[in-house]
Motif scaffolding. Structure first.
Motif, PDB file in Angstrom:
ATOM      1  N   ARG A  27      -4.522   4.370  -4.356  1.00 13.38           N
ATOM      2  CA  ARG A  27      -5.497   3.590  -3.584  1.00 13.38           C
ATOM      3  C   ARG A  27      -6.046   2.406  -4.377  1.00 13.38           C
ATOM      4  NH1 ARG A  27      -8.972   4.758   1.040  1.00 13.38           N
ATOM      5  NH2 ARG A  27      -7.745   6.654   1.310  1.00 13.38           N
ATOM      6  N   ARG A  32      -6.636  -6.174  -1.454  1.00  8.78           N
ATOM      7  CA  ARG A  32      -7.697  -6.378  -0.462  1.00  8.78           C
ATOM      8  C   ARG A  32      -7.979  -7.862  -0.273  1.00  8.78           C
ATOM      9  NH1 ARG A  32     -10.411  -1.716   0.989  1.00  8.78           N
ATOM     10  NH2 ARG A  32      -9.764   0.116  -0.213  1.00  8.78           N
ATOM     11  N   ASP A  71       2.256   6.857  -0.206  1.00 12.13           N
ATOM     12  CA  ASP A  71       1.242   5.854  -0.539  1.00 12.13           C
ATOM     13  C   ASP A  71       1.280   5.487  -2.013  1.00 12.13           C
ATOM     14  OD1 ASP A  71       0.099   5.388   1.934  1.00 12.13           O
ATOM     15  OD2 ASP A  71      -1.444   6.936   1.718  1.00 12.13           O
ATOM     16  N   ILE A 124      -1.711  -5.455   4.120  1.00  6.74           N
ATOM     17  CA  ILE A 124      -0.413  -4.813   4.232  1.00  6.74           C
ATOM     18  C   ILE A 124       0.649  -5.903   4.327  1.00  6.74           C
ATOM     19  CG2 ILE A 124       1.022  -3.247   5.600  1.00  6.74           C
ATOM     20  CD1 ILE A 124      -1.578  -2.032   6.696  1.00  6.74           C
ATOM     21  N   HIS A 134      -5.423   2.603   4.805  1.00 11.05           N
ATOM     22  CA  HIS A 134      -4.772   1.325   5.130  1.00 11.05           C
ATOM     23  C   HIS A 134      -4.434   1.232   6.608  1.00 11.05           C
ATOM     24  CE1 HIS A 134      -0.847   3.368   4.931  1.00 11.05           C
ATOM     25  NE2 HIS A 134      -1.097   3.747   3.691  1.00 11.05           N
ATOM     26  N   TRP A 179      -4.151  -0.858  -3.854  1.00 13.73           N
ATOM     27  CA  TRP A 179      -4.039  -1.505  -2.548  1.00 13.73           C
ATOM     28  C   TRP A 179      -4.693  -2.883  -2.598  1.00 13.73           C
ATOM     29  CZ3 TRP A 179      -5.831   2.966   1.225  1.00 13.73           C
ATOM     30  CH2 TRP A 179      -4.914   4.032   1.124  1.00 13.73           C
ATOM     31  N   GLN A 188      -7.718  -3.346   9.690  1.00 10.06           N
ATOM     32  CA  GLN A 188      -7.434  -3.541   8.275  1.00 10.06           C
ATOM     33  C   GLN A 188      -6.523  -4.735   8.037  1.00 10.06           C
ATOM     34  OE1 GLN A 188      -9.105  -2.318   6.063  1.00 10.06           O
ATOM     35  NE2 GLN A 188      -9.388  -0.110   6.144  1.00 10.06           N
ATOM     36  N   THR A 189      -5.524  -4.886   8.884  1.00  9.49           N
ATOM     37  CA  THR A 189      -4.616  -6.027   8.775  1.00  9.49           C
ATOM     38  C   THR A 189      -4.283  -6.509  10.179  1.00  9.49           C
ATOM     39  OG1 THR A 189      -3.619  -5.308   6.687  1.00  9.49           O
ATOM     40  CG2 THR A 189      -2.319  -6.803   8.044  1.00  9.49           C
ATOM     41  N   VAL A 240       0.825  -1.216   0.000  1.00  8.21           N
ATOM     42  CA  VAL A 240       0.000   0.000   0.000  1.00  8.21           C
ATOM     43  C   VAL A 240       0.854   1.259   0.000  1.00  8.21           C
ATOM     44  CG1 VAL A 240      -1.917  -1.143   1.169  1.00  8.21           C
ATOM     45  CG2 VAL A 240      -0.144  -0.008   2.538  1.00  8.21           C
ATOM     46  N   ILE A 242      -7.911  -4.207   3.912  1.00  8.58           N
ATOM     47  CA  ILE A 242      -6.702  -3.952   3.134  1.00  8.58           C
ATOM     48  C   ILE A 242      -5.569  -4.838   3.634  1.00  8.58           C
ATOM     49  CG2 ILE A 242      -5.002  -2.173   2.538  1.00  8.58           C
ATOM     50  CD1 ILE A 242      -7.399  -0.159   3.004  1.00  8.58           C
TER      51      ILE A 242
END
Length: 279
Positions: free
Chosen positions: A130, A135, A127, A143, A210, A133, A195-196, A108, A141
């Motif tokens: 977007r 998913r 970044d 990472i 993210h 990124w 997100q992660t 990301v 998202i």
């Protein structure tokens, strides 16, 4: 804002504050390496930023002890620059005035890592678009971490000694004593989205970024934050009406809140102060 969320999807990170012992040395480092400008300076404090936007509040306490090896606190402040050209310039400044600790492509974003003179971690990153990124199947998202091509990054440098307009504190990453307590506070209470999730780490966001907040328990911290390092960080919400809504929802959730001149203040499970203010 979702029904059960205290922080709106439009919240973002604003300023962070560090408790330091050598104010002059820290000012020099953040100016020369990160590229920040001194916006205001007094005997024991200095505000640094980009243009007229404050990003980093340095607060001197000559008697502050170093953070203990068992104490929670800052893993890194992450300064987001708006382009790869600015990231390349940051790499040149790090190589000239500091020391590069690491560099990663996180899918990301592309990131450089270094450490300030008082052992606070710093990330400077830009970044990826977007739309690129990755998913997961549930829409969150992903990472990751793979090597970053530093030769390619530095080849795109614009050579600037200053961080450009549009530079922000994109996220803050904390070392915590308990991932479970962190999840209960930041996710279940404040309403940030996971997100992660990695081994002993959570990457959390307001809305669809993210991450605005990274947290990890990798180094076995077991005591509350203390000593030099992070004094507070803040979330910024769009306006006074939203801030009033956040205040009501915090009260309804029985979260202890203090009032400052321009913000609310609360404390996370590791004793780290969080401020919430209107833009």
């Amino acid at each position: 804002m979702t029904e059960f969320s205290l922080l709106p999807d439009t919240a973002r990170i604003g300023r962070t504050a560090l408790l330091v012992t050598d104010l002059n040395g820290m000012i020099d480092f953040y100016r020369d390496v990160v590229g920040l400008s001194v916006l205001t300076r007094h005997e024991t404090t200095a505000m640094l930023g980009v243009g007229d936007t404050p990003l980093l509040d340095l607060q001197r306490d000559e008697n502050a002890s170093p953070r203990g090896h068992d104490q929670a606190g800052l893993f890194h402040n992450a300064f987001k620059v708006p382009s790869r050209a600015a990231l390349g310039a940051a790499l040149e400044r790090i190589r000239e005035h500091g020391q590069l600790d690491g560099a990663s492509d996180h899918y990301v974003s592309e990131a450089l890592y270094c450490t300030d003179p008082e052992d606070n971690g710093i990330e400077i990153y830009t970044d990826r678009p977007r739309a690129e990124w990755p998913r997961t199947s549930d829409g969150t998202i992903r990472i990751g971490t793979v090597p970053l091509d530093l030769d390619d990054v530095v080849a795109q440098s614009d050579g600037s000694a200053d961080a450009p307009a549009g530079t922000t504190v994109g996220h803050v990453h904390l070392e915590v004593s308990s991932i479970d307590a962190t999840r209960e506070f930041y996710v279940e209470t404040l309403g940030l989205t996971v997100q992660t999730e990695a081994q002993s780490a959570l990457f959390l966001a307001a809305g669809d970024y993210h991450h605005h907040l990274g947290t990890n328990a990798w180094n076995g911290r077991s005591q509350p934050a203390g000593g030099r390092g992070i004094a507070w960080f803040e979330f910024v919400v769009p306006d006074d009406e939203t801030l009033a809504t956040v205040r009501r929802r915090l009260a309804d959730a029985d979260v202890a809140v203090g009032d400052r001149t321009d913000s609310l203040e609360l404390t996370d499970p590791d004793g780290i102060s969080i401020r919430i203010r209107a833009a």
